[in-house]
Each structure stands twice: as structure tokens, then as C-alpha cells.
Design an enzyme around this catalytic site. Structure first.
Site, short mmCIF file in Angstrom:
data_model
loop_
_atom_site.label_atom_id
_atom_site.label_comp_id
_atom_site.label_asym_id
_atom_site.label_seq_id
_atom_site.Cartn_x
_atom_site.Cartn_y
_atom_site.Cartn_z
N SER A 1 -18.06 13.99 -38.53
CA SER A 1 -17.22 15.00 -38.80
C SER A 1 -15.88 14.28 -39.31
O SER A 1 -15.70 13.96 -40.51
CB SER A 1 -16.90 15.56 -37.45
OG SER A 1 -16.28 16.75 -37.50
N ASP B 1 -24.89 24.14 -39.36
CA ASP B 1 -23.45 23.41 -39.02
C ASP B 1 -22.34 24.52 -39.23
O ASP B 1 -22.23 25.06 -40.40
CB ASP B 1 -22.91 22.24 -39.65
CG ASP B 1 -21.70 21.47 -39.20
OD1 ASP B 1 -21.03 22.24 -38.50
OD2 ASP B 1 -21.70 20.48 -39.32
N HIS C 1 -23.39 21.07 -35.63
CA HIS C 1 -22.45 20.05 -35.68
C HIS C 1 -22.81 19.05 -34.73
O HIS C 1 -21.85 19.06 -33.58
CB HIS C 1 -21.03 20.62 -35.52
CG HIS C 1 -19.91 19.94 -36.05
ND1 HIS C 1 -19.81 19.41 -37.34
CD2 HIS C 1 -19.03 19.36 -35.18
CE1 HIS C 1 -18.91 18.63 -37.38
NE2 HIS C 1 -18.23 18.55 -36.29
#
Length: 253
Positions: A145, A199, A231
Site C-alpha cells: 500500500s 481493491d 486491499h
């Protein structure tokens, strides 16, 4: 950002974390063995966590890397400094740089100044390992991320060729003009980019936009899309990462 390994949330975007001093906590753990294998080439894996997480919370990742090639691997799981984050209404939490909006899209605003400060810290960690005698091409930078976005920038701007840069559920955190600053050595560093197609925090299109930019700059990037993955990082991704790094380790330092 939410990191759902084994379907267990680690951090929520709206949680306010206590304020801590502005520094990076550097957890460096060696797995160097005793005996004949200790003469094998040394390697280093740096793992950069996502927004709101910490380095120690990700240390279990190294348990997936059981191949003999990793017996002389040093792992590091640094923690980002705590600071106000715009997308969370100024809440203070561990963050490598500022994020202006969630979900992150390809055209989301970018905090290049904060990003470059974080890049300098990552480069200092890499330099320390090179100074200790590790071949830069046995150094791998990985991130999830926000940590994946920082991995991208740190690897591209490092003056030497590294073993690889690995981006999980990340995005391009800088404007395309920064591509002109990539040193020649960095253009030889390969990338692995993985992103879940479900995501909703860092949109799939934000991740998908990265590899074409790298290829346009003459950089090798393997992109892997995971249908149904949100995610998070899946076991499948980690097992592939082990294989990907293993095939790129140099036989000597």
C-alpha cells in the site's frame, strides 16, 4: 491502510494513534546461520508497511521464506513516524508521507516533498547494508500500500542496481516528471507489482497505471493481477514473492 493478511484487520483508516517522536524505528533481524552455509552470499530484504501499521506487526511475513537461499538473509521491518494524515481528517498515525484522499486513484494528489524525505531515510538503510558488505543486487525492497508507493520511489531513485523492488497494492506517488531523475543503475533493477482487482482502498486502476510508466522508462516490471483480492496480501502473493526473489539472488557478495 487496512492490511488483511489471513483476513485479520491490522489498522483502520479512522483510528487515531498516539503521537510519537518523529523518527523511524529500525528493526533489523538477522537470520545468519552457523556452519558451512554461513559462507553463502548475504542478502537483505526491507519491508515497508502500509498506513497506520508498524514494522513489528509485519515481521511474521519472513516465516514464509523457508528456502535454503534465505538462510543468510537479513530482514528489516522499520516503522514510519507518526504524523497527521489528510485523508483521515488530520488524525495522527504512522505514515511515510501524506495521503490526501481515499480511495487512492491514479490521478490522486501527491505529496512529493514528504515522499522524498521518506526516500532519503530508506536510502540510508540501504546504504548501511551496502557498507556492511552486502552486494546491492542482493538487496530487495518490498512494500504494501503506502509502503509499496514508497518502495517504488525509493528503488527508482537509488543510484545503484538493486536485486528488486516489489510493490503490493501500491500506486505511483509522484508526477511523471520524476521519471527523468532515475539514475542509470536504477533502470537495471527489476520490479514485481501485484494488485488485487477488488481493491477499494487503492483502486486497481491506480496500481495498473504503474507498470506502463516503468516500461516506458526502460525498466523491467512484472505485473500480477489477483481477481477477487481486496486491499490485502494473500498467501499466494507471498509464495510467489519467495520464488521471485530466490531466482534473482546473486551467488556471491
Amino acid at each position: 491502510m487496512k492490511h488483511l493478511m489471513w483476513n485479520k484487520p491490522i489498522a483502520l483508516l479512522t483510528v487515531t494513534f498516539p503521537v510519537t517522536p518523529f523518527f523511524i524505528v529500525y528493526f533489523r533481524e538477522s537470520s545468519t546461520p552457523r556452519g558451512p552455509d554461513s559462507m553463502a552470499a548475504r542478502s537483505f530484504v526491507l519491508w515497508l508497511h502500509g498506513l497506520g501499521e508498524s514494522g513489528p506487526a509485519n515481521e511474521s511475513i519472513k516465516t514464509f521464506f523457508t528456502a535454503p537461499e534465505f538462510r543468510n538473509t537479513t530482514w528489516s521491518f522499520p516503522s514510519a513516524p507518526s504524523k497527521p494524515v489528510s485523508c483521515n481528517y488530520g488524525a495522527v498515525m504512522p505514515s511515510w508521507f501524506d495521503i490526501h484522499e481515499i480511495p487512492v486513484a491514479a490521478e490522486s494528489p501527491k505529496d512529493e516533498d514528504g515522499l522524498l524525505k521518506a526516500v532519503q531515510n530508506v536510502h540510508a538503510m540501504i546504504d548501511q547494508e551496502v557498507a556492511s558488505g552486502i552486494n546491492s543486487e542482493n538487496i530487495f525492497i518490498c512494500g504494501f500500500s503506502q509502503g509499496g508507493a514508497l518502495t517504488l520511489a525509493s528503488t527508482l531513485l537509488y543510484p545503484r542496481t538493486l536485486g528488486g523492488g516489489v510493490v503490493f497494492s501500491g500506486w505511483v506517488p509522484f508526477n511523471t516528471s520524476m521519471l527523468g531523475q532515475i539514475p542509470p543503475g536504477a533502470k537495471q533493477t527489476p520490479f514485481l507489482w501485484s494488485h488485487g482487482m477488488a481493491d477499494s482502498t487503492v483502486l486497481f486502476e491506480a496500481g495498473q497505471a504503474g507498470p506502463p510508466l516503468l516500461e516506458h522508462a526502460g525498466i523491467n516490471c512484472e505485473f500480477k493481477a489477483y481477481p477477487g483480492l481486496g486491499h490485502s496480501i494473500s498467501m499466494e502473493e507471498l509464495l510467489y514473492l519467495e520464488s521471485w526473489i530466490k531466482t534473482r539472488l546473486r551467488s556471491s557478495s
